[in-house]
Scaffold this active site. Structure first.
Site, PDB file in Angstrom:
ATOM      1  N   GLU A 174      12.799  -3.039   7.437  1.00 27.58           N
ATOM      2  CA  GLU A 174      14.259  -3.601   7.269  1.00 27.58           C
ATOM      3  C   GLU A 174      14.561  -3.943   8.593  1.00 27.58           C
ATOM      4  O   GLU A 174      14.669  -3.151   9.512  1.00 27.58           O
ATOM      5  CB  GLU A 174      14.902  -2.690   6.554  1.00 27.58           C
ATOM      6  CG  GLU A 174      16.222  -3.476   6.046  1.00 27.58           C
ATOM      7  CD  GLU A 174      17.396  -3.123   7.128  1.00 27.58           C
ATOM      8  OE1 GLU A 174      17.548  -3.939   7.963  1.00 27.58           O
ATOM      9  OE2 GLU A 174      18.118  -2.195   7.077  1.00 27.58           O
TER      10      GLU A 174
ATOM     11  N   CYS B 139      23.280  -3.290   9.834  1.00 23.29           N
ATOM     12  CA  CYS B 139      22.304  -4.312   9.833  1.00 23.29           C
ATOM     13  C   CYS B 139      22.977  -5.292   8.840  1.00 23.29           C
ATOM     14  O   CYS B 139      22.921  -6.455   8.914  1.00 23.29           O
ATOM     15  CB  CYS B 139      21.046  -4.022   9.136  1.00 23.29           C
ATOM     16  SG  CYS B 139      20.424  -2.591   9.824  1.00 23.29           S
TER      17      CYS B 139
HETATM   18  C1  SIN Z   1      23.499  -1.009   6.936  1.00 25.36           C
HETATM   19  O1  SIN Z   1      23.971  -1.921   7.370  1.00 25.36           O
HETATM   20  O2  SIN Z   1      22.334  -0.751   7.407  1.00 25.36           O
HETATM   21  C2  SIN Z   1      23.670  -0.031   5.733  1.00 25.36           C
HETATM   22  C3  SIN Z   1      24.113  -0.616   4.345  1.00 25.36           C
HETATM   23  C4  SIN Z   1      25.405  -1.319   4.233  1.00 25.36           C
HETATM   24  O3  SIN Z   1      26.294  -1.544   4.837  1.00 25.36           O
HETATM   25  O4  SIN Z   1      25.126  -2.004   3.098  1.00 25.36           O
END
Ligand code: SIN
Length: 523
Positions: A285, A319
């Site tokens: 990811e 992310c």
């Molecule tokens: C992320 O951004 O890694 C976490 C999940 C989210 O905010 O949907």
């Protein structure tokens, strides 16, 4: 847990009881955890190497802890421990693994406020988001446990291939994995990948971000307390480069699970393919450049809140953060006015405080990059409509505080529109019609999350059909592109944002960690 009864990323605040438990936990962390030495752990044994200090981004005078950085030797020992432990853990019946992991969920839940408070010191996360994150980590384990049960351990009777044959499809774990996790969701993302590997019968060498090793250590303790054999989970700390040779080059590594930057994730993938004797799984990811579209048919108040929360929640260091904004030209002035007003009201400061929405950036590099990016945007013809400054007044000079920032007028081909910045810097541009907006949205290598605000169902459906992203949201006040929850929104990256097309917290995630086996018995 029913999503309406618990703290998630879209919850506005904690109740009074949770606030006092959190505050109590802050003092426990201060008294008992901060400043101590934290060795690495291999096969349940503490391992010492060169020591380094981690200081808090909320105040550099606070010493989070002294951690250890190993190298080839420690990585090989940790891998050896995971390989050995796989001989037993890999044979444990899946129902027993499910039971162990449910006990891990309880152990994490017991540490909820301690973990949340540790995250404030270690990564500068505010209390609502930190408690939500621990809840998410607990929920993810329970979701995977229920999923494995629903799938009957992925054991399936197939049709006989010929008379007298009895045929089955089953899944088998692959072996010892390296799990490399980022600083921004130290409980959930690190643990999310570890959970996926362990519950399916694999073993793990876990290398959390250097900036999030204390939270990882607390999570490690919960895994072992829940009943995961100490050799099945091994904890290395320090910079990932020190371990890279073993991660990508040792033939005993069964797979890599990585969450972090595209640059590092893709480098590991390439090296792993090049140096292993045959293809092995790499579960990635790798961030994104997430867009939100606001059309003339949107509820603009809802959209302003949703965009601000998604762009500036945890300082844009998610992310899933919205970092590109496209607004239909008819409502451009009105919407940017509302967004600016909402953003100015967000409180920046010490994340331990109840009223603070945005804490500091994670480190000096991010802090310096923030200033450089704003300058670059200005030099390219952009204009700051909110924020733009590092905050250095008084005690804030001891941390990495910056203002949530919105820029307009930056050319759309500019780096600020294309690169993942991981900071509270939102660039906005107008569009004429939805077709133009969708082509702007898709004009990126990334494909993690995207959002739209429109009360017109036709527009929303067109966006859902055509946006090339794994996680789509429409009209989400709590976060235009953020706040995925296990069992509700699979967190799956397309294109450069992922590698397998099966995301964390979703119905297919566990399949990343297993291989199918067809068994035929002639009776
Ligand atoms: C992320 O951004 O890694 C976490 C999940 C989210 O905010 O949907």
């Amino acid at each position: 847990m029913d999503p309406v009864d618990k703290i998630t990323y879209t919850s506005p605040s904690l109740d009074d009881e949770s606030n006092s438990l959190y505050e109590e936990a802050l003092s426990i962390v201060e008294r008992e955890l901060l400043g101590r030495a934290y060795p690495m752990i291999v096969g349940g044994r503490e391992v010492l190497a060169a020591e380094y200090e981690v200081r808090s981004p909320i105040d550099r005078d606070i010493l989070v802890g002294r951690f250890h950085r190993g190298g080839r030797e420690e990585a090989a020992a940790a891998l050896e421990s995971a390989v050995r432990s796989f001989e037993d853990w890999g044979r444990v019946d899946w129902r027993e693994r499910v039971a162990v992991m449910r006990r891990v969920a309880e152990a994490v839940e017991r540490r909820k406020f301690l973990l949340a408070a540790a995250m404030a010191y270690e990564v500068g996360k505010n209390r609502v988001e930190a408690v939500a994150e621990v809840n998410e980590a607990v929920e993810a384990i329970r979701y995977y446990a229920a999923l494995l049960e629903e799938e009957g351990g992925y054991v399936r009777r197939m049709s006989p291939g010929a008379p007298g044959e009895e045929t089955w499809s089953i899944v088998r774990p692959r072996g010892a994995w390296f799990v490399i996790s980022p600083f921004n969701f130290p409980a959930m993302l690190g643990s999310g990948m570890v959970q996926g590997a362990l519950i399916t019968g694999n073993t793990v060498v876990w290398k959390p971000s250097e900036e999030a090793s204390l939270t990882a250590r607390l999570m490690y303790d919960a895994y072992v307390e829940g009943g995961v054999p100490p050799g099945a989970i091994n904890l290395l700390t320090g910079p990932g480069e020190l371990y890279e040779d073993v991660i990508v080059g040792d033939r005993r590594v069964a797979g890599i699970a990585f969450t972090g930057s595209r640059e590092v994730g893709h480098h590991l993938l390439r090296e792993f393919v090049a140096r292993q004797p045959y293809p092995k799984p790499v579960v990635l990811e790798t961030g994104s450049k997430n867009p939100t579209v606001v059309t003339a048919r949107a509820d603009l108040g809802k959209a302003a809140e949703g965009v601000a929360r998604a762009a500036f929640g945890y300082g844009g260091q998610k992310c899933s953060a919205t970092s590109r904004l496209y607004v239909q030209e008819d409502v451009w002035d009105e919407f940017l006015g509302l967004l600016a007003e909402f953003t100015r009201a967000l409180r920046v400061g010490d994340p331990r405080r109840r009223d603070v929405f945005m804490g500091p950036l994670i480190n000096e590099r991010a802090y310096a990059n923030f200033a450089r990016n704003v300058e670059e945007g200005l030099a390219a013809g952009g204009r700051v409509i909110v924020g733009g400054r590092q905050l250095r007044e008084g005690w804030m000079a001891r941390g990495f505080y910056v203002e949530p920032t919105i820029m307009v007028g930056v050319p759309e081909g500019h780096r600020l529109f294309r690169d993942e910045l991981f900071m509270p810097l939102l660039v906005a541009a107008p569009f004429r019609d939805l077709d133009e907006a969708i082509s702007k949205v898709n004009d990126t290598d990334y494909g993690l999350t995207a959002g739209i605000f429109s009360e017109d169902e036709g527009e929303v459906e067109r966006f859902m059909e055509r946006a090339e992203f794994g996680v789509l949201y429409a009209n989400r006040r709590g976060g235009a592109t953020t706040g995925a929850w296990p069992g509700a929104q699979t967190f799956v990256g397309w294109k450069a944002s992922g590698a397998t097309g099966r995301g964390i917290g979703g119905p297919y995630y566990l399949l990343n960690f297993v291989q199918e086996q067809a068994r035929t018995y002639v009776r």
